[in-house]
Design a protein around this motif. Structure first.
Motif, PDB file in Angstrom:
ATOM      1  N   SER A  81       0.826  -1.204   0.000  1.00 65.36           N
ATOM      2  CA  SER A  81       0.000   0.000   0.000  1.00 65.36           C
ATOM      3  C   SER A  81       0.863   1.258   0.000  1.00 65.36           C
ATOM      4  CB  SER A  81      -0.923  -0.011   1.223  1.00 65.36           C
ATOM      5  OG  SER A  81      -1.673   1.173   1.304  1.00 65.36           O
ATOM      6  N   ARG A  84       2.298   1.697  -3.476  1.00 64.77           N
ATOM      7  CA  ARG A  84       1.251   2.148  -4.393  1.00 64.77           C
ATOM      8  C   ARG A  84       0.961   3.631  -4.228  1.00 64.77           C
ATOM      9  NH1 ARG A  84      -3.898   3.064  -3.483  1.00 64.77           N
ATOM     10  NH2 ARG A  84      -3.825   1.991  -1.472  1.00 64.77           N
ATOM     11  N   LEU A  85       0.871   4.107  -2.993  1.00 66.10           N
ATOM     12  CA  LEU A  85       0.585   5.517  -2.752  1.00 66.10           C
ATOM     13  C   LEU A  85       1.724   6.402  -3.253  1.00 66.10           C
ATOM     14  CD1 LEU A  85      -0.986   5.311   0.812  1.00 66.10           C
ATOM     15  CD2 LEU A  85      -2.155   5.813  -1.334  1.00 66.10           C
ATOM     16  N   GLN A  86       2.963   5.935  -3.088  1.00 66.44           N
ATOM     17  CA  GLN A  86       4.097   6.705  -3.607  1.00 66.44           C
ATOM     18  C   GLN A  86       4.024   6.834  -5.123  1.00 66.44           C
ATOM     19  OE1 GLN A  86       7.716   4.862  -2.018  1.00 66.44           O
ATOM     20  NE2 GLN A  86       8.007   6.668  -0.731  1.00 66.44           N
ATOM     21  N   ARG A  87       3.699   5.742  -5.791  1.00 63.82           N
ATOM     22  CA  ARG A  87       3.594   5.777  -7.253  1.00 63.82           C
ATOM     23  C   ARG A  87       2.442   6.663  -7.703  1.00 63.82           C
ATOM     24  NH1 ARG A  87       4.670  -0.636  -8.736  1.00 63.82           N
ATOM     25  NH2 ARG A  87       6.927  -0.611  -8.297  1.00 63.82           N
ATOM     26  N   GLU A  88       1.343   6.631  -6.984  1.00 59.92           N
ATOM     27  CA  GLU A  88       0.221   7.493  -7.340  1.00 59.92           C
ATOM     28  C   GLU A  88       0.584   8.963  -7.184  1.00 59.92           C
ATOM     29  OE1 GLU A  88      -3.068   6.255  -4.975  1.00 59.92           O
ATOM     30  OE2 GLU A  88      -3.504   4.484  -6.212  1.00 59.92           O
ATOM     31  N   ARG A  89       1.330   9.288  -6.127  1.00 59.24           N
ATOM     32  CA  ARG A  89       1.763  10.678  -5.952  1.00 59.24           C
ATOM     33  C   ARG A  89       2.723  11.095  -7.070  1.00 59.24           C
ATOM     34  NH1 ARG A  89       1.397   9.426  -0.270  1.00 59.24           N
ATOM     35  NH2 ARG A  89       3.501   8.552  -0.289  1.00 59.24           N
ATOM     36  N   THR A  90       3.628  10.180  -7.440  1.00 59.18           N
ATOM     37  CA  THR A  90       4.554  10.485  -8.533  1.00 59.18           C
ATOM     38  C   THR A  90       3.807  10.692  -9.837  1.00 59.18           C
ATOM     39  OG1 THR A  90       6.314   9.189  -7.470  1.00 59.18           O
ATOM     40  CG2 THR A  90       6.547   9.634  -9.824  1.00 59.18           C
ATOM     41  N   LEU A  91       2.835   9.813 -10.118  1.00 52.50           N
ATOM     42  CA  LEU A  91       2.042   9.949 -11.337  1.00 52.50           C
ATOM     43  C   LEU A  91       1.266  11.257 -11.336  1.00 52.50           C
ATOM     44  CD1 LEU A  91       0.969   8.780 -13.980  1.00 52.50           C
ATOM     45  CD2 LEU A  91      -0.779   7.567 -12.656  1.00 52.50           C
ATOM     46  N   PHE A  92       0.754  11.652 -10.178  1.00 50.51           N
ATOM     47  CA  PHE A  92       0.025  12.913 -10.091  1.00 50.51           C
ATOM     48  C   PHE A  92       0.940  14.089 -10.416  1.00 50.51           C
ATOM     49  CE2 PHE A  92      -1.396  16.556  -7.485  1.00 50.51           C
ATOM     50  CZ  PHE A  92      -2.638  16.759  -8.068  1.00 50.51           C
ATOM     51  N   ARG A  95       1.616  14.196 -14.127  1.00 52.22           N
ATOM     52  CA  ARG A  95       0.482  14.740 -14.867  1.00 52.22           C
ATOM     53  C   ARG A  95       0.385  16.257 -14.711  1.00 52.22           C
ATOM     54  NH1 ARG A  95      -4.180  10.092 -13.797  1.00 52.22           N
ATOM     55  NH2 ARG A  95      -3.432   8.665 -15.425  1.00 52.22           N
ATOM     56  N   GLU A 128      -4.325   8.012 -21.204  1.00 53.65           N
ATOM     57  CA  GLU A 128      -3.607   8.609 -20.094  1.00 53.65           C
ATOM     58  C   GLU A 128      -2.645   9.705 -20.534  1.00 53.65           C
ATOM     59  OE1 GLU A 128      -1.254   5.030 -21.479  1.00 53.65           O
ATOM     60  OE2 GLU A 128      -3.355   5.574 -21.113  1.00 53.65           O
TER      61      GLU A 128
END
Length: 344
Positions: A81, A84-92, A95, A128
């Protein structure tokens, strides 16, 4: 949480030989895909407590083996988890950067510039994706409304950087250069300077096609300079014309190899006429049978007289034609010369 309750209920109400309690480690594992770290750990703790409670009620369930599994899976799920949260922040963040780049290369255009109505369309090949090598710009200058549309060969940040360099150069040059040939030379210089940062053998991978358009004030004509780009389409009095150049002009970033002789063509452009500029992603959109989108024939069947009406129909037609997804990014500009004001 619902899964945990269901497993606990099954373990309590079924014969112990079925051992539904051994499924409890699955709950924190699934939670890691959706929940933050703390709720995942809390769910794992609840599963552990339930397993210990079931062990007291039904001895011989293998409580400590299952409890050990719950602890191990919960620790792994908490780490998963976190990652996953780190990757989501990086993706954000990525973007956000892509959106900022889009504002540079594909800045919002006014609905009207001078006496010209304008509409733009951009469709990314990947859902994306935010931006690619396609670019356009419109500016109102002392020489009339000037437009640019183009496509940089390649993908990724190098293509975006090259597109940004040419758009920024156009915004400046369009206001001061007296003709489109001089504007094209400024774009060529910017493209060359940007390409100098890459190895010489990559030069052929850094060129761009482009169309420059000038709509002078109070004249029913349009001037077009085409640097190897798909030819614009003109709808006038219900007829569609393909505005092919009379002589080829060099692609941007290749003038140093083949010369910088630019040809400017002049066409009639009366009030009410509609001009369509587009990148090759439009005409190269394929259907399930591999057939290209028939843009010229499609235009001949259209009755739209306003740019936004044309693009509403074009957007739907491209999506219907390419049901399996676009092959390339798509950018387009539609411009319409407004009716002259009434004479007082």
């Amino acid at each position: 949480m619902i899964l945990t309750v269901v497993i606990a209920a099954l373990a309590y109400n079924t014969p112990k030989e079925l051992a539904f309690s051994r499924l409890l480690p699955a709950a924190p594992a699934l939670a890691a895909a959706m929940w933050p770290v703390l709720p995942t750990v809390l769910l794992g703790t609840v599963c552990l407590m339930l397993m210990i409670g079931l062990g007291f009620l039904f001895p011989g369930l293998g409580t400590w083996w299952t409890a050990g599994g719950i602890v191990a899976v919960t620790v792994a799920a908490a780490y998963g988890s976190h990652v996953r949260l780190q990757r989501e922040r990086t993706l954000f963040q990525v973007r956000l950067v892509a959106d900022a780049a889009q504002q540079v290369v594909l800045s919002p255009l006014p609905n009207r510039c001078g006496g010209v109505e304008i509409e733009s369309l951009y469709l990314a090949a990947a859902a994306e994706a935010r931006i690619g090598g396609d670019f356009y710009e419109v500016v109102d200058t002392p020489y009339g409304v000037r437009l640019l549309i183009g496509d940089v060969r390649g993908k990724g940040l190098p293509a975006v950087g090259a597109a940004a360099a040419m758009v920024n150069s156009f915004r400046e040059a369009a206001h001061v250069e007296p003709d489109l040939g001089s504007v094209a030379r400024r774009l060529e210089a910017s493209s060359t300077r940007y390409g100098a940062a890459f190895p010489p053998e990559d030069l052929m991978e850094r060129f761009a096609t482009a169309v420059l358009v000038e709509i002078p004030p109070e004249d029913s004509l349009v001037r077009i300079l085409n640097c190897g780009h798909p030819p614009p389409l003109l709808t006038s009095r219900g007829k569609v014309s393909v505005l092919e150049p009379t002589a080829p002009s060099p692609l941007l970033n290749l003038a140093g190899l083949i010369g910088d002789h630019y040809t400017i063509d002049t066409f009639d452009f009366a009030p009410g006429d509609l001009l369509l500029l587009y990148t090759d992603g439009v005409t190269e959109a394929r259907n399930q049978d591999g057939e290209f989108f028939p843009l010229t024939d499609w235009m001949r069947r259209q009755s739209a007289t306003r740019p936004y009406e044309l693009f509403d129909a074009l957007h739907l037609a491209l999506l219907a034609h390419s049901r399996e997804g676009l092959n390339d990014d798509i950018a387009a500009l539609a411009v319409r010369l407004g009716e002259p004001p009434p004479t007082p």
